[in-house]
Scaffold this motif. Structure first.
Motif, PDB file in Angstrom:
ATOM      1  N   PRO A 261      79.588 -26.760  35.638  1.00 42.53           N
ATOM      2  CA  PRO A 261      79.208 -28.014  36.567  1.00 42.53           C
ATOM      3  C   PRO A 261      77.279 -27.787  36.797  1.00 42.53           C
ATOM      4  CG  PRO A 261      80.692 -27.496  37.454  1.00 42.53           C
ATOM      5  CD  PRO A 261      81.007 -26.222  36.452  1.00 42.53           C
ATOM      6  N   LEU A 262      77.283 -26.425  36.747  1.00 40.48           N
ATOM      7  CA  LEU A 262      75.575 -25.777  37.075  1.00 40.48           C
ATOM      8  C   LEU A 262      75.304 -26.125  35.422  1.00 40.48           C
ATOM      9  CD1 LEU A 262      76.307 -22.915  38.747  1.00 40.48           C
ATOM     10  CD2 LEU A 262      75.660 -24.499  39.811  1.00 40.48           C
ATOM     11  N   LEU A 263      75.735 -26.312  34.694  1.00 40.82           N
ATOM     12  CA  LEU A 263      75.095 -25.757  33.135  1.00 40.82           C
ATOM     13  C   LEU A 263      75.135 -27.104  33.334  1.00 40.82           C
ATOM     14  CD1 LEU A 263      73.658 -24.384  31.477  1.00 40.82           C
ATOM     15  CD2 LEU A 263      75.983 -24.257  29.757  1.00 40.82           C
ATOM     16  N   ALA A 264      74.974 -28.283  33.889  1.00 42.44           N
ATOM     17  CA  ALA A 264      75.230 -29.955  32.847  1.00 42.44           C
ATOM     18  C   ALA A 264      73.873 -30.190  33.085  1.00 42.44           C
ATOM     19  CB  ALA A 264      75.416 -30.667  34.399  1.00 42.44           C
ATOM     20  N   PRO A 265      72.559 -30.319  33.577  1.00 38.92           N
ATOM     21  CA  PRO A 265      71.351 -30.619  32.853  1.00 38.92           C
ATOM     22  C   PRO A 265      70.859 -30.211  31.837  1.00 38.92           C
ATOM     23  CG  PRO A 265      71.581 -29.766  35.496  1.00 38.92           C
ATOM     24  CD  PRO A 265      73.350 -29.434  35.215  1.00 38.92           C
ATOM     25  N   GLY A 266      71.385 -28.939  31.457  1.00 40.22           N
ATOM     26  CA  GLY A 266      71.170 -28.470  30.251  1.00 40.22           C
ATOM     27  C   GLY A 266      71.960 -29.252  28.887  1.00 40.22           C
ATOM     28  N   ILE A 267      72.917 -29.483  29.778  1.00 42.43           N
ATOM     29  CA  ILE A 267      73.997 -30.289  28.465  1.00 42.43           C
ATOM     30  C   ILE A 267      73.915 -31.034  28.227  1.00 42.43           C
ATOM     31  CG2 ILE A 267      75.617 -30.703  27.877  1.00 42.43           C
ATOM     32  CD1 ILE A 267      77.238 -28.509  29.205  1.00 42.43           C
ATOM     33  N   VAL A 268      72.722 -31.922  29.273  1.00 41.94           N
ATOM     34  CA  VAL A 268      72.335 -33.663  28.703  1.00 41.94           C
ATOM     35  C   VAL A 268      71.605 -33.412  28.350  1.00 41.94           C
ATOM     36  CG1 VAL A 268      71.138 -35.066  29.997  1.00 41.94           C
ATOM     37  CG2 VAL A 268      73.297 -34.572  30.702  1.00 41.94           C
ATOM     38  N   ALA A 269      70.581 -32.489  28.769  1.00 40.93           N
ATOM     39  CA  ALA A 269      69.228 -32.425  26.914  1.00 40.93           C
ATOM     40  C   ALA A 269      68.934 -32.098  26.339  1.00 40.93           C
ATOM     41  CB  ALA A 269      68.437 -31.209  28.503  1.00 40.93           C
ATOM     42  N   THR A 270      70.523 -30.975  25.860  1.00 39.93           N
ATOM     43  CA  THR A 270      70.450 -30.753  24.740  1.00 39.93           C
ATOM     44  C   THR A 270      70.846 -31.821  23.982  1.00 39.93           C
ATOM     45  OG1 THR A 270      71.374 -28.210  25.443  1.00 39.93           O
ATOM     46  CG2 THR A 270      72.015 -29.161  23.243  1.00 39.93           C
ATOM     47  N   ALA A 271      71.895 -32.503  24.792  1.00 37.88           N
ATOM     48  CA  ALA A 271      72.685 -34.398  24.167  1.00 37.88           C
ATOM     49  C   ALA A 271      71.563 -34.893  23.681  1.00 37.88           C
ATOM     50  CB  ALA A 271      73.703 -34.620  24.427  1.00 37.88           C
ATOM     51  N   MET A 272      70.366 -34.775  24.182  1.00 39.07           N
ATOM     52  CA  MET A 272      69.040 -35.801  23.780  1.00 39.07           C
ATOM     53  C   MET A 272      68.848 -35.927  23.272  1.00 39.07           C
ATOM     54  SD  MET A 272      67.495 -36.992  27.643  1.00 39.07           S
ATOM     55  CE  MET A 272      69.140 -37.591  29.165  1.00 39.07           C
ATOM     56  N   PHE A 273      68.345 -34.013  22.930  1.00 38.49           N
ATOM     57  CA  PHE A 273      67.474 -33.107  21.945  1.00 38.49           C
ATOM     58  C   PHE A 273      68.303 -34.016  20.709  1.00 38.49           C
ATOM     59  CE2 PHE A 273      66.973 -29.886  18.678  1.00 38.49           C
ATOM     60  CZ  PHE A 273      65.867 -29.844  18.635  1.00 38.49           C
ATOM     61  N   ALA A 274      69.602 -33.051  20.425  1.00 38.61           N
ATOM     62  CA  ALA A 274      70.374 -33.815  19.158  1.00 38.61           C
ATOM     63  C   ALA A 274      70.763 -35.105  18.571  1.00 38.61           C
ATOM     64  CB  ALA A 274      71.747 -33.034  19.493  1.00 38.61           C
ATOM     65  N   PHE A 275      71.060 -36.270  19.981  1.00 38.43           N
ATOM     66  CA  PHE A 275      70.742 -37.506  19.475  1.00 38.43           C
ATOM     67  C   PHE A 275      69.676 -38.003  18.597  1.00 38.43           C
ATOM     68  CE2 PHE A 275      70.411 -41.762  20.229  1.00 38.43           C
ATOM     69  CZ  PHE A 275      71.663 -42.879  19.801  1.00 38.43           C
ATOM     70  N   ILE A 276      68.747 -37.929  19.811  1.00 40.69           N
ATOM     71  CA  ILE A 276      67.553 -37.842  19.372  1.00 40.69           C
ATOM     72  C   ILE A 276      66.458 -37.931  17.114  1.00 40.69           C
ATOM     73  CG2 ILE A 276      64.661 -38.069  19.226  1.00 40.69           C
ATOM     74  CD1 ILE A 276      66.246 -39.931  20.691  1.00 40.69           C
ATOM     75  N   SER A 277      66.672 -36.292  17.477  1.00 40.56           N
ATOM     76  CA  SER A 277      66.336 -35.701  16.697  1.00 40.56           C
ATOM     77  C   SER A 277      67.583 -36.045  15.419  1.00 40.56           C
ATOM     78  CB  SER A 277      67.065 -33.854  16.624  1.00 40.56           C
ATOM     79  OG  SER A 277      66.482 -33.822  17.116  1.00 40.56           O
ATOM     80  N   ALA A 278      68.329 -36.485  15.002  1.00 40.98           N
ATOM     81  CA  ALA A 278      69.053 -37.166  13.704  1.00 40.98           C
ATOM     82  C   ALA A 278      69.014 -38.564  14.347  1.00 40.98           C
ATOM     83  CB  ALA A 278      71.566 -37.032  14.589  1.00 40.98           C
ATOM     84  N   TRP A 279      69.132 -39.397  15.769  1.00 39.31           N
ATOM     85  CA  TRP A 279      68.313 -40.820  15.002  1.00 39.31           C
ATOM     86  C   TRP A 279      67.105 -41.168  14.270  1.00 39.31           C
ATOM     87  CZ3 TRP A 279      71.441 -45.229  15.778  1.00 39.31           C
ATOM     88  CH2 TRP A 279      70.908 -46.624  16.289  1.00 39.31           C
ATOM     89  N   ASN A 280      66.121 -40.277  14.250  1.00 41.37           N
ATOM     90  CA  ASN A 280      65.074 -41.096  14.003  1.00 41.37           C
ATOM     91  C   ASN A 280      64.596 -39.592  12.606  1.00 41.37           C
ATOM     92  OD1 ASN A 280      64.210 -41.786  16.049  1.00 41.37           O
ATOM     93  ND2 ASN A 280      63.266 -39.703  17.785  1.00 41.37           N
ATOM     94  N   GLU A 281      65.900 -39.216  12.329  1.00 43.34           N
ATOM     95  CA  GLU A 281      65.865 -37.967  10.715  1.00 43.34           C
ATOM     96  C   GLU A 281      65.102 -38.832   9.492  1.00 43.34           C
ATOM     97  OE1 GLU A 281      65.623 -35.746   7.772  1.00 43.34           O
ATOM     98  OE2 GLU A 281      67.674 -37.312   8.138  1.00 43.34           O
ATOM     99  N   PHE A 282      64.664 -38.472   8.852  1.00 41.45           N
ATOM    100  CA  PHE A 282      64.099 -39.422   7.769  1.00 41.45           C
ATOM    101  C   PHE A 282      64.428 -38.510   6.756  1.00 41.45           C
ATOM    102  CE2 PHE A 282      61.705 -40.630   4.254  1.00 41.45           C
ATOM    103  CZ  PHE A 282      61.401 -41.762   4.373  1.00 41.45           C
TER     104      PHE A 282
END
Length: 277
Positions: free
Chosen positions: A189-210
């Protein structure tokens, strides 16, 4: 400390200008996607289209298989994000809480992986995937995204975990809670903001990768969204600007939905962490 009204107005005005600065490229892209062929080559372009043309979106959705490519990108992005989070959370906890020689090795690996040029490893990656029959497959591309994204994701989570007070875990251990219960009930629960931010980074990196997709994907059925958008630039440099702009606008929608979905959990995690801390 009370903020003066003049200062408050200045802050909001600066924030408004910053939002315009961020939104202007997207607004211009939307404007291009709604213009006809003659207006796109105008010498004096304007932000507001003279005549709204929806055919660019029809062409983008039907001409190059944009929907199928978007589904492929969604599969690889969501799959790599889930795998990265599942691996990075326990790994970050172990490296942060247990001071061993592995922590030093892992830190060096993370730093080296971030400064190593991608183009130098693409041939070994190509040969490895070919040997395991994962070339030109979404599974192989997902695994590549996991390996490429994991170091920085791990670094992010280690930073967040470093801000979680270890005294909270020690207090729970004194009350009789085991290590697994502490991680599930207190740390996560305390790490939830970090997990969400990391998930955003991982998703955007894969979505935009060329680049990885360009080399590792060879058939139309496994083509990702970035490769499909590149098809609007012909071999002789002829650019289909209208359909490309329309396809780019549609390509931003999943990222915005993903960010809006996780943003609530990011705020909720911050509030929960402030209360529990």
């Amino acid at each position: 400390m009370r903020v003066r009204p003049v200062t408050r107005v200045g802050q909001y005005f600066a924030l408004f200008l910053y939002l315009i600065f961020l939104a202007y490229p997207l607004l211009w892209l939307i404007s291009l996607s709604l213009k006809g062929a003659r207006e796109l080559v105008s010498i004096h372009p304007s932000l507001i289209p003279e005549h709204i043309v929806w055919s660019n979106y029809v062409t983008a959705l039907t001409d190059q298989g944009l929907v199928h490519s978007a589904f492929n990108s969604l599969v690889t992005s969501v799959g790599s994000t889930l795998i990265v989070i599942v691996i990075a959370v326990p790994a970050a906890y172990s490296l942060t809480r247990f001071r061993t020689g592995v922590r030093t090795v892992a830190s060096i690996w993370i730093l080296v992986s971030q400064v190593f040029p991608t183009i130098l490893i693409i041939i070994p990656v190509f040969l490895i995937l070919k040997q395991f029959s994962l070339l030109d497959s979404l599974t192989g591309l997902t695994l590549v995204y996991v390996v490429w994204t994991l170091p920085f994701a791990l670094w992010m989570l280690m930073g967040y975990l470093g801000s979680v007070p270890v005294e909270v875990e020690e207090a729970a251990a004194v009350d009789g809670a085991g290590r697994l219960r502490i991680i599930i009930s207190i740390v996560l629960p305390l790490l939830a903001p970090g997990i969400v931010a990391t998930a955003m980074f991982a998703f955007i990196s894969a979505w935009n990768e060329f680049f990885f997709a360009l080399v590792l994907i060879q058939t139309t059925s496994t083509r990702t969204l970035s490769l499909t958008l590149a098809k609007y630039v012909g071999s002789e440099g002829m650019l289909q600007l209208g359909p490309l702009a329309a396809g780019s606008v549609l390509a931003t929608v999943p990222s915005l939905i993903f960010f809006a979905f996780l943003q609530k959990r990011l705020t909720g995690g911050l509030l929960a962490g402030s209360v529990k801390g």
